[in-house]
Enzyme design. Structure first.
Site, PDB file in Angstrom:
ATOM      1  N   ASP A 230       7.191   3.938 -20.031  1.00 54.18           N
ATOM      2  CA  ASP A 230       7.470   3.720 -18.617  1.00 54.18           C
ATOM      3  C   ASP A 230       6.922   4.879 -17.797  1.00 54.18           C
ATOM      4  OD1 ASP A 230       9.908   1.814 -17.148  1.00 54.18           O
ATOM      5  OD2 ASP A 230       8.940   3.412 -16.020  1.00 54.18           O
TER       6      ASP A 230
ATOM      7  N   SER B  88      -6.336   3.523  -3.521  1.00 50.41           N
ATOM      8  CA  SER B  88      -6.346   2.315  -2.699  1.00 50.41           C
ATOM      9  C   SER B  88      -6.855   2.559  -1.287  1.00 50.41           C
ATOM     10  CB  SER B  88      -4.909   1.784  -2.619  1.00 50.41           C
ATOM     11  OG  SER B  88      -4.782   0.845  -1.579  1.00 50.41           O
TER      12      SER B  88
ATOM     13  N   GLU C  73      -5.503   1.416   1.149  1.00 53.47           N
ATOM     14  CA  GLU C  73      -4.308   1.615   1.986  1.00 53.47           C
ATOM     15  C   GLU C  73      -4.160   3.085   2.382  1.00 53.47           C
ATOM     16  OE1 GLU C  73      -1.540  -0.511   3.260  1.00 53.47           O
ATOM     17  OE2 GLU C  73      -3.379  -1.650   3.187  1.00 53.47           O
TER      18      GLU C  73
ATOM     19  N   TYR D  21       3.937   2.993   0.429  1.00 53.23           N
ATOM     20  CA  TYR D  21       2.976   2.750  -0.652  1.00 53.23           C
ATOM     21  C   TYR D  21       1.714   3.586  -0.430  1.00 53.23           C
ATOM     22  CZ  TYR D  21      -0.747   0.365  -3.250  1.00 53.23           C
ATOM     23  OH  TYR D  21      -1.826   0.090  -4.056  1.00 53.23           O
TER      24      TYR D  21
ATOM     25  N   LYS E  18       0.149   6.610  -2.721  1.00 51.80           N
ATOM     26  CA  LYS E  18      -1.215   6.564  -3.276  1.00 51.80           C
ATOM     27  C   LYS E  18      -2.020   7.801  -2.878  1.00 51.80           C
ATOM     28  CE  LYS E  18      -1.678   2.799  -5.786  1.00 51.80           C
ATOM     29  NZ  LYS E  18      -2.050   2.858  -7.213  1.00 51.80           N
TER      30      LYS E  18
HETATM   31  P1  NAP Z   1      -0.094  -5.644 -10.081  1.00 46.63           P
HETATM   32  O1  NAP Z   1      -0.611  -6.999 -10.406  1.00 46.63           O
HETATM   33  O2  NAP Z   1       1.084  -5.518  -9.166  1.00 46.63           O
HETATM   34  O3  NAP Z   1       0.247  -4.899 -11.463  1.00 46.63           O
HETATM   35  C1  NAP Z   1       0.986  -3.713 -11.509  1.00 46.63           C
HETATM   36  C2  NAP Z   1       1.270  -3.348 -12.935  1.00 46.63           C
HETATM   37  O4  NAP Z   1       2.051  -2.137 -12.976  1.00 46.63           O
HETATM   38  C3  NAP Z   1       2.079  -4.397 -13.713  1.00 46.63           C
HETATM   39  O5  NAP Z   1       1.544  -4.513 -15.015  1.00 46.63           O
HETATM   40  C4  NAP Z   1       3.468  -3.768 -13.755  1.00 46.63           C
HETATM   41  O6  NAP Z   1       4.243  -4.188 -14.861  1.00 46.63           O
HETATM   42  C5  NAP Z   1       3.100  -2.299 -13.917  1.00 46.63           C
HETATM   43  N1  NAP Z   1       4.216  -1.380 -13.620  1.00 46.63           N
HETATM   44  C6  NAP Z   1       4.952  -1.325 -12.494  1.00 46.63           C
HETATM   45  N2  NAP Z   1       5.882  -0.365 -12.582  1.00 46.63           N
HETATM   46  C7  NAP Z   1       5.733   0.215 -13.813  1.00 46.63           C
HETATM   47  C8  NAP Z   1       6.421   1.253 -14.520  1.00 46.63           C
HETATM   48  N3  NAP Z   1       7.436   1.912 -13.971  1.00 46.63           N
HETATM   49  N4  NAP Z   1       6.005   1.580 -15.760  1.00 46.63           N
HETATM   50  C9  NAP Z   1       4.961   0.930 -16.310  1.00 46.63           C
HETATM   51  N5  NAP Z   1       4.285  -0.065 -15.714  1.00 46.63           N
HETATM   52  C10 NAP Z   1       4.675  -0.419 -14.476  1.00 46.63           C
HETATM   53  O7  NAP Z   1      -1.255  -4.735  -9.442  1.00 46.63           O
HETATM   54  P2  NAP Z   1      -2.861  -4.936  -9.468  1.00 46.63           P
HETATM   55  O8  NAP Z   1      -3.262  -5.740  -8.296  1.00 46.63           O
HETATM   56  O9  NAP Z   1      -3.278  -5.331 -10.830  1.00 46.63           O
HETATM   57  O10 NAP Z   1      -3.324  -3.437  -9.156  1.00 46.63           O
HETATM   58  C11 NAP Z   1      -3.529  -2.488 -10.200  1.00 46.63           C
HETATM   59  C12 NAP Z   1      -3.457  -1.097  -9.611  1.00 46.63           C
HETATM   60  O11 NAP Z   1      -4.446  -0.948  -8.603  1.00 46.63           O
HETATM   61  C13 NAP Z   1      -2.138  -0.725  -8.946  1.00 46.63           C
HETATM   62  O12 NAP Z   1      -1.928   0.652  -9.136  1.00 46.63           O
HETATM   63  C14 NAP Z   1      -2.401  -1.001  -7.467  1.00 46.63           C
HETATM   64  O13 NAP Z   1      -1.537  -0.219  -6.667  1.00 46.63           O
HETATM   65  C15 NAP Z   1      -3.845  -0.575  -7.363  1.00 46.63           C
HETATM   66  N6  NAP Z   1      -4.658  -1.210  -6.345  1.00 46.63           N
HETATM   67  C16 NAP Z   1      -4.702  -2.556  -6.251  1.00 46.63           C
HETATM   68  C17 NAP Z   1      -5.541  -3.139  -5.310  1.00 46.63           C
HETATM   69  C18 NAP Z   1      -5.651  -4.634  -5.194  1.00 46.63           C
HETATM   70  O14 NAP Z   1      -6.151  -5.112  -4.172  1.00 46.63           O
HETATM   71  N7  NAP Z   1      -5.246  -5.398  -6.193  1.00 46.63           N
HETATM   72  C19 NAP Z   1      -6.335  -2.330  -4.473  1.00 46.63           C
HETATM   73  C20 NAP Z   1      -6.259  -0.951  -4.635  1.00 46.63           C
HETATM   74  C21 NAP Z   1      -5.450  -0.391  -5.583  1.00 46.63           C
HETATM   75  P3  NAP Z   1       5.240  -5.480 -14.798  1.00 46.63           P
HETATM   76  O15 NAP Z   1       4.400  -6.642 -15.244  1.00 46.63           O
HETATM   77  O16 NAP Z   1       6.293  -5.096 -15.762  1.00 46.63           O
HETATM   78  O17 NAP Z   1       5.722  -5.616 -13.392  1.00 46.63           O
HETATM   79  O1  F7E Z   2      -1.616  -8.230   2.899  1.00 46.64           O
HETATM   80  C1  F7E Z   2      -1.197  -9.766   6.264  1.00 46.64           C
HETATM   81  C2  F7E Z   2      -0.521  -8.430   6.033  1.00 46.64           C
HETATM   82  O2  F7E Z   2       0.027  -8.138   1.022  1.00 46.64           O
HETATM   83  C3  F7E Z   2      -2.883  -8.306   3.528  1.00 46.64           C
HETATM   84  C4  F7E Z   2      -2.245  -4.530  -2.364  1.00 46.64           C
HETATM   85  O3  F7E Z   2      -2.938  -4.960  -3.508  1.00 46.64           O
HETATM   86  O4  F7E Z   2      -4.291  -4.327  -1.116  1.00 46.64           O
HETATM   87  C5  F7E Z   2      -3.021  -4.949  -1.116  1.00 46.64           C
HETATM   88  O5  F7E Z   2      -2.267  -4.566   0.036  1.00 46.64           O
HETATM   89  C6  F7E Z   2      -2.716  -8.530   5.027  1.00 46.64           C
HETATM   90  C7  F7E Z   2      -1.733  -7.562   5.714  1.00 46.64           C
HETATM   91  O6  F7E Z   2      -2.202  -6.912   0.836  1.00 46.64           O
HETATM   92  C8  F7E Z   2       1.261 -12.298   5.394  1.00 46.64           C
HETATM   93  O7  F7E Z   2       0.226  -8.025   7.188  1.00 46.64           O
HETATM   94  C9  F7E Z   2      -0.050 -11.864   7.072  1.00 46.64           C
HETATM   95  O8  F7E Z   2      -2.304  -7.089   6.905  1.00 46.64           O
HETATM   96  O9  F7E Z   2      -2.176  -9.352   0.675  1.00 46.64           O
HETATM   97  P1  F7E Z   2      -1.433  -8.228   1.279  1.00 46.64           P
HETATM   98  P2  F7E Z   2      -2.231  -5.404   1.383  1.00 46.64           P
HETATM   99  O10 F7E Z   2      -1.000  -5.045   2.098  1.00 46.64           O
HETATM  100  O11 F7E Z   2      -3.526  -5.245   2.116  1.00 46.64           O
HETATM  101  C10 F7E Z   2      -4.270  -2.889  -1.119  1.00 46.64           C
HETATM  102  C11 F7E Z   2      -5.695  -2.402  -1.145  1.00 46.64           C
HETATM  103  C12 F7E Z   2      -3.397  -2.324  -2.183  1.00 46.64           C
HETATM  104  O12 F7E Z   2      -3.654  -1.248  -2.692  1.00 46.64           O
HETATM  105  C13 F7E Z   2      -2.086  -2.996  -2.417  1.00 46.64           C
HETATM  106  O13 F7E Z   2      -1.555  -2.665  -3.688  1.00 46.64           O
HETATM  107  O14 F7E Z   2      -2.183  -9.833   5.238  1.00 46.64           O
HETATM  108  N1  F7E Z   2      -0.271 -10.909   6.133  1.00 46.64           N
HETATM  109  N2  F7E Z   2       0.886 -12.730   6.649  1.00 46.64           N
HETATM  110  C14 F7E Z   2       0.529 -11.146   5.083  1.00 46.64           C
HETATM  111  N3  F7E Z   2       0.657 -10.506   3.919  1.00 46.64           N
HETATM  112  C15 F7E Z   2       1.559 -10.997   3.017  1.00 46.64           C
HETATM  113  N4  F7E Z   2       1.703 -10.391   1.819  1.00 46.64           N
HETATM  114  N5  F7E Z   2       2.302 -12.125   3.287  1.00 46.64           N
HETATM  115  C16 F7E Z   2       2.190 -12.811   4.473  1.00 46.64           C
HETATM  116  O15 F7E Z   2       2.883 -13.799   4.691  1.00 46.64           O
END
Ligand code: NAP
Ligand code: F7E
Length: 320
Positions: A58, A125, A127, A149, A153
């Protein structure tokens, strides 16, 4: 050279599953770190379950990470585990900081203790750019996070840079813009929209409630983005890279593309619900990935329209 070994935290997540597939295809031995749960949630890696070594540890527990790295003796560690949903970070800000921020230091400390030669990838990210200081965003754009968040990051990013500079470790940070896929979690906006479009088309649902339709994001395909992670750990020197498509679209445009795919007029089904507005919004993100193109030879292959259509088609198939 013998077979390489990689350890992936967050292997059960969207990116973890694509990265594990990529590493297996390259002949790696893959260890996946999962946290203990009363029920297994391995849907995304079910198809490769017998090809990866799953171990419990973890991000909140330092010793468990040290023990795992000691056992796996990886060449590369990809730290993808995090609390990754932005709205939850306002509800659980301390837990988000522990997982998403301090968790990074725990993995780095474990590497420093066990073997400083292990290469490290941190999932940073877009973000972190939040209320953007310049457009498009590059590796040198100052950070201005807008959520707990994003703040966590930024910590994870700088601690990675700091371990690289303090201990001469091969530690890289990939600043990835939003990336999506049919494996995206249901609460993120792309998947919420493609799932709803498919449900409405099939008569399983009548409406879709959303928040801010004006927010703009640079959306790419997760399958493309995990390739960039791997490339970052194959260079001579560790460095940080922006990974993005360079194109931005509003949430409304996303809705239009998804509903067009199923032949429906989105205006008849979408309702604005204030519940989905955020305390502080990130209005515009668009990345410049020139450095990754030049130094890694990486570029995105799947366009925004292709991505959304792929997701709608997969949701239709799953629900039919
Ligand atoms: P995701 O689908 O939410 O997956 C997150 C993973 O982290 C899951 O496997 C989760 O396990 C695990 N986790 C959470 N808390 C943990 C803990 N305490 N110990 C061990 N494992 C833990 O995220 P993703 O979209 O694949 O993104 C992967 C990474 O890239 C994340 O760090 C995210 O913040 C970052 N990121 C994502 C995006 C994007 O657009 N997708 C963009 C930029 C950065 P469980 O299955 O047990 O919940
Ligand atoms: O929102 C708008 C919301 O939750 C995108 C994570 O993977 O990417 C992700 O973060 C946009 C925002 O992603 C709804 O306000 C409108 O402006 O899909 P999202 P996120 O917040 O951009 C970054 C790069 C990461 O690192 C993060 O881990 O969409 N929005 N209406 C909504 N968003 C959600 N979720 N739900 C709505 O109903």
């Amino acid at each position: 050279m013998g077979k390489k070994t990689a350890l992936v935290t967050g292997i059960t997540g969207q990116d973890g599953s694509y990265l594990a597939e990529l590493l297996l295809s390259k002949g790696y031995k893959v260890y996946g770190m999962v946290r203990r749960s009363s029920t297994e949630k391995f849907e995304r890696i079910e198809h490769i379950r017998d090809q990866v070594e799953i171990r419990q540890a973890d991000l909140l527990d330092q010793l468990s990470i040290i023990d795992l790295i000691e056992e796996a003796q990886p060449d590369e560690v990809y730290n993808l585990g995090a609390q990754s949903f932005v709205p939850t970070s306002w509800v659980q800000p301390v837990l988000t900081a522990e997982f998403t921020g301090i968790g990074v230091t725990k993995v780095l400390e474990a590497i420093r203790l066990v073997n400083k030669k292990i290469k490290f990838y941190q999932a940073s990210s877009s973000e972190m750019f939040g209320r953007v200081i310049e457009t498009p965003q590059t590796e040198t754009t100052p950070f201005y996070p807008r959520s707990p968040y994003g703040v966590a990051k930024v910590y994870g990013h700088y601690i990675t840079v700091n371990y690289r500079e303090s201990y001469d470790m091969y530690a890289c940070s990939g600043i990835l813009f939003n990336h999506e896929s049919p494996r995206r979690g249901m609460e993120f906006v792309t998947r919420k929209v493609t799932d709803a479009a498919a449900r409405i088309k099939l008569g399983l649902s009548k409406e879709l409630r959303l928040g801010n339709l004006d927010a703009k994001r640079d959306w790419g395909f997760a399958g493309d983005y995990v390739e960039a992670m791997w490339h970052m750990l194959q260079q001579k020197e560790p460095d940080d890279f922006v990974i993005a498509t360079g194109r931005t679209h509003t949430v409304q445009r996303l809705v239009e593309v998804a509903f067009e795919r199923v032949g429906l007029n989105w205006k008849e089904y979408v309702q604005i619900d204030k519940k989905f507005l955020r305390p502080a919004e990130v209005d515009l993100l668009v990345g410049d990935c020139s450095k990754a193109k030049n130094q890694l030879g990486w570029e995105p292959k799947v366009s925004f329209e292709e991505l959304i259509q792929m997701m709608v088609d997969e949701d239709l198939k799953r629900l039919s």
